[in-house]
Design an enzyme around this catalytic site. Structure first.
Site, PDB file in Angstrom:
ATOM      1  CG  ASP A 285      24.506  39.071  46.840  1.00 20.41           C
ATOM      2  OD1 ASP A 285      24.045  38.073  47.433  1.00 20.41           O
ATOM      3  OD2 ASP A 285      24.066  39.435  45.731  1.00 20.41           O
TER       4      ASP A 285
HETATM    5  C1  NOJ Z   1      22.623  36.024  45.873  1.00 23.88           C
HETATM    6  C2  NOJ Z   1      21.690  37.041  45.319  1.00 23.88           C
HETATM    7  O1  NOJ Z   1      22.392  37.974  44.526  1.00 23.88           O
HETATM    8  C3  NOJ Z   1      20.929  37.800  46.384  1.00 23.88           C
HETATM    9  O2  NOJ Z   1      19.985  38.611  45.766  1.00 23.88           O
HETATM   10  C4  NOJ Z   1      20.308  36.840  47.348  1.00 23.88           C
HETATM   11  O3  NOJ Z   1      19.535  37.520  48.301  1.00 23.88           O
HETATM   12  C5  NOJ Z   1      21.409  36.038  48.010  1.00 23.88           C
HETATM   13  N1  NOJ Z   1      22.099  35.278  46.988  1.00 23.88           N
HETATM   14  C6  NOJ Z   1      20.889  35.088  49.084  1.00 23.88           C
HETATM   15  O4  NOJ Z   1      20.224  34.042  48.515  1.00 23.88           O
END
Ligand code: NOJ
Length: 759
Positions: A285
């Site tokens: 993430d």
């Molecule tokens: C953080 C989020 O937790 C995740 O779900 C997302 O895909 C990413 N950012 C990218 O934006």
């Protein structure tokens, strides 16, 4: 003819499947052999879009460094780059300027639609309509892929029992069975039958795993759950995504039982890659490698890189740790080249499958982008999905549907004319103010007179420094007086209240789940002058609606329904669409009941609400009931259904492959045609570990004309009775079971059977 068509569709789908299953392993190996260590590590690096690639290239600072890395083949993927021109410009650098010309894969949070916004995923799940959910994902993929994107960070398949957690809006709710089916439908919708088609995108099951169990519903907080909950509740939708062929996974920000999931080799290496045989890749993430230092797990950036790679993370989203540290770690013997090769193989494989090596500009067709974006097909799909997502929570004295003529309607509430909030959170590519508001939707029905009053205003705010949001004002309630005057003169009041679009989602945890700001006061004040109220709720999570459920005659749960919101809601209000949605998450009576979920355990001191009044020593609250206000699976229709005559074809399953049939009679006892989601639950009465009081094991969507009766049946076999047992395997155990069929999870209509033997 129909049969012929079916054969054609089947054959075509089959051929497509074969195409997508082409074996690229040789191509991957050949390419891998040509790559330097640096280039390999580059594939494992993902940057956020860092400059406008259609303009001049960056000349200094961090952007220049990233630009140079891109040209040197040190970037494998980018996120948040969108639009054909932008994507093409970045792709051109990767393909034409790097030594090996390996194309980039472009990731994006296509969570519920791209430019045309579909209902939030929690709402879509309320439809229980897997075909429609799949179609919605495939239309999202069509629109996003036409804008250059070839990878979505969806579906989010995190089960959650805690509505305080803002990210419940992104998932399918509290149940692993429904969640698994929805996960598979979304994966199939995004990826289609042919990943290399320019209309499909690679999907990503996230967040692996257990993010939905953050303590106290506070985002990014600690997760500490046992193996039983992990395997029986959390993991099934991920497994379903793998079985549906999902190409990528994302880990997460959280720790699970002391280990940040980004570095969790039990989850990523043992379960996902080994036991489940997952061949795709895992992206971290955003910055989650770096965050392991804040978790108190990694000493420094290098250590974070080591932990993440050993744990099984293949691609680093925005921490830039892999490109900085992996070669040092190789030199120090902390990681090995086989691990890098494995990660790169996985990433390259998905790129081959997407067809990027055949044509890196496959998703970059300006004519197609123009034609597809906001096309009628996509708009129509969003409307269909929106209507099916609506849940009717209450309808006393058949207040709904409203008469189409001769009525004076007061339309009140901050969200009534709002064209932003219905888009919900995660709508990165959508333009502001592009949803059809309730006011606009209702205005298409010209037979009634509508007077609109906000009651409480909306304000524009920029809470995180760059992102403007429309929020519900919480300092000024002077508009309530005017709204009361409008309500006094009306035959019916429609109140549109709830959460503004960004009030749920990532980082949007709430400790209170009531109507935010002065909305409850507005509702009660209006109720004093006119109690003939239809409450239309817009929200991204279950709310506590105790007062409304007692005092308001009609309640429509409309979530954040996306671009077509106002049309869908109006069609339901006027009865042009008869709602059939069912809640995918329990609605608590008060926040103190959370976590609240239908598939809870019995405890050693169970009891029902109202029973044992005055007694103390049983599992209950002194000041609140145990049950949900609206349970999982709950939802009404404008018609009524009667269940009767539950029957089993026999009462014992004699061996492993034995099967019995459970059936029930369902009659439409009302005056309108309607759809009912008939739900099957099972309880394992005694086992080597305690089992939930009920678990959803099947459902059917049944259309019935007024007066019509259908016999609905479900096949029951021992496979359906399996669970992750104390022996750490999935198994069913012989013994007694109860089976329930009904309209929601609180049904008590049951029959018993026995699993006698498994031989
Ligand atoms: C953080 C989020 O937790 C995740 O779900 C997302 O895909 C990413 N950012 C990218 O934006």
């Amino acid at each position: 003819m129909k049969k012929f068509l079916l054969i054609l569709i089947f054959t075509f789908g089959f051929i497509n499947n074969i195409q997508s299953q082409k074996d690229y392993s040789k191509d991957v190996e050949n390419l891998l052999k040509k790559m330097t260590l640096e280039e390999k590590i580059g594939q494992m690096n993902q940057y956020n879009g860092f400059y406008d690639a259609t303009g001049p290239s960056p000349s200094g600072g961090d952007a220049k460094k990233k630009y140079d890395n891109l040209k040197n083949g040190l970037v494998g993927s980018m996120l948040n780059v969108r639009g054909v021109n932008e994507v093409r410009a970045f792709q051109k650098i990767a393909v034409e300027e790097t030594r090996l010309g390996i194309p980039l894969i472009f990731g994006f949070d296509l969570i519920h639609g791209y430019k045309t916004i579909a209902p939030i995923p929690l709402a879509e799940s309320a439809s229980w309509d897997l075909n429609e959910i799949q179609n919605s994902a495939s239309l999202g993929a069509k629109e996003a892929s036409a804008a250059g994107i070839n990878w979505t960070f969806a579906p989010m398949v995190d089960i959650s029992r805690d509505a305080r957690w803002g990210r419940v809006m992104e998932g399918a709710g509290e149940d692993p069975f429904l969640g698994s089916l929805v996960a598979a439908a979304r994966v199939k919708g995004f990826q289609g039958n042919d990943l290399s088609s320019p209309s499909t995108v690679a999907a990503c099951a996230k967040h692996f795993a257990a993010y939905g169990f953050v303590e106290s519903g506070r985002d990014y907080n600690t997760v500490d759950i046992g193996l039983s909950t992990l395997h029986n509740i959390v993991l099934p939708p991920f497994k379903a995504a793998v079985d549906a062929g999902v190409k990528t996974f994302m880990n997460g920000f959280t720790e699970l039982n002391g280990i940040p999931v980004t570095a969790d080799s039990y989850l990523q290496r043992e379960i996902l890659k080994k036991q489940w045989g997952f061949k795709g890749f895992i992206v971290s993430d955003w910055g989650s490698l770096r965050e392991m230092m804040d978790h108190g797990y990694a000493k420094n950036r290098k250590h974070a890189g080591e932990l993440a790679l050993n744990g099984g993370s293949d691609m680093d989203m925005e921490s830039t740790i892999y490109i900085e540290e992996l070669s040092n770690l190789i030199n120090e013997g902390k990681i090995n080249i086989e691990q890098i090769d494995d990660a790169v193989r996985r990433i390259l494989l998905v790129k081959f499958e997407l067809g990027l090596f055949d044509d890196p500009y496959r998703y970059c067709d300006l004519v197609r982008e123009k034609k597809i974006t906001g096309s009628k097909e996509i708009m129509d799909g969003a409307l269909e999905m929106a209507k099916k997502s609506i849940v009717l929570l209450k309808n006393n004295k058949k207040l709904l549907p409203l008469k189409k003529n001769g009525q004076k309607i007061a339309l009140i509430g901050p969200l009534a004319a709002d064209k932003n909030s219905p888009l919900g959170n995660w709508r990165v590519a959508a333009d502001n103010n592009t949803a059809v508001s309730v006011l606009e939707g209702l205005s298409h029905y010209t037979g009634n007179e509508i007077t609109h009053s906000q009651g409480i205003r909306l304000v524009n705010k920029i809470p995180d420094g760059f992102h403007e949001e429309v929020q519900i004002n919480n300092t000024d309630k002077t508009g309530i007086l005017e709204a009361k005057e409008v309500a006094k003169k009306a035959d019916v009041v429609i109140m549109v209240l709830g959460e503004y679009g960004f009030q749920s989602g990532e980082g949007r945890s709430r400790a209170n789940l009531d109507l935010p700001g002065f909305q409850q006061e507005l509702l009660e004040e209006i109720h004093k002058v006119n109690s003939n109220i239809v409450l239309v709720l817009m929200n991204g999570r279950p709310l506590t609606l105790d007062w409304s459920s007692q005092n308001i005659p009609a309640i429509i749960e409309s979530w954040h329904l996306g671009t077509q919101s106002g049309h869908a809601i109006s069609q339901v209000i006027y009865g042009d669409y008869n709602p059939s949605g069912k809640l995918p998450m329990s609605f608590p009576r008060s926040v103190g009941q959370i976590p609240i979920y239908y598939n809870h355990k019995s405890t050693g001191r169970p009891g029902a609400d109202g029973e044992d009044a005055g007694s103390v020593f049983w599992s209950h609250y002194q000041d609140e009931k145990n049950t949900a206000l609206y349970p999982f699976g709950f939802g009404l229709s404008y018609t009524s259904f009667e269940y009767s005559n539950i029957k089993l074809s026999k009462n014992t399953l004699m061996k492993k492959n034995d099967e019995l049939t459970a059936s029930i009679k369902l009659t439409n006892t009302g005056k309108l045609k309607g759809k009912e989601v008939v739900q099957l639950y099972i309880r394992d009465k005694f086992a080597s570990s305690t089992r939930p009081v009920k678990e959803l094991k099947g459902f059917k969507m049944i259309d019935l004309n007024p007066g019509e009766t259908k016999n609905i049946s479900f096949k029951i076999n021992s496979k359906m009775l399996e669970y992750y047992s104390p022996r750490n395997i999935w198994e069913s155990e012989i013994g007694d079971f109860e089976l329930f069929i009904g309209t929601n999870s609180s049904t008590e209509r049951k029959a018993s059977f026995e699993l006698k033997s498994l031989n």
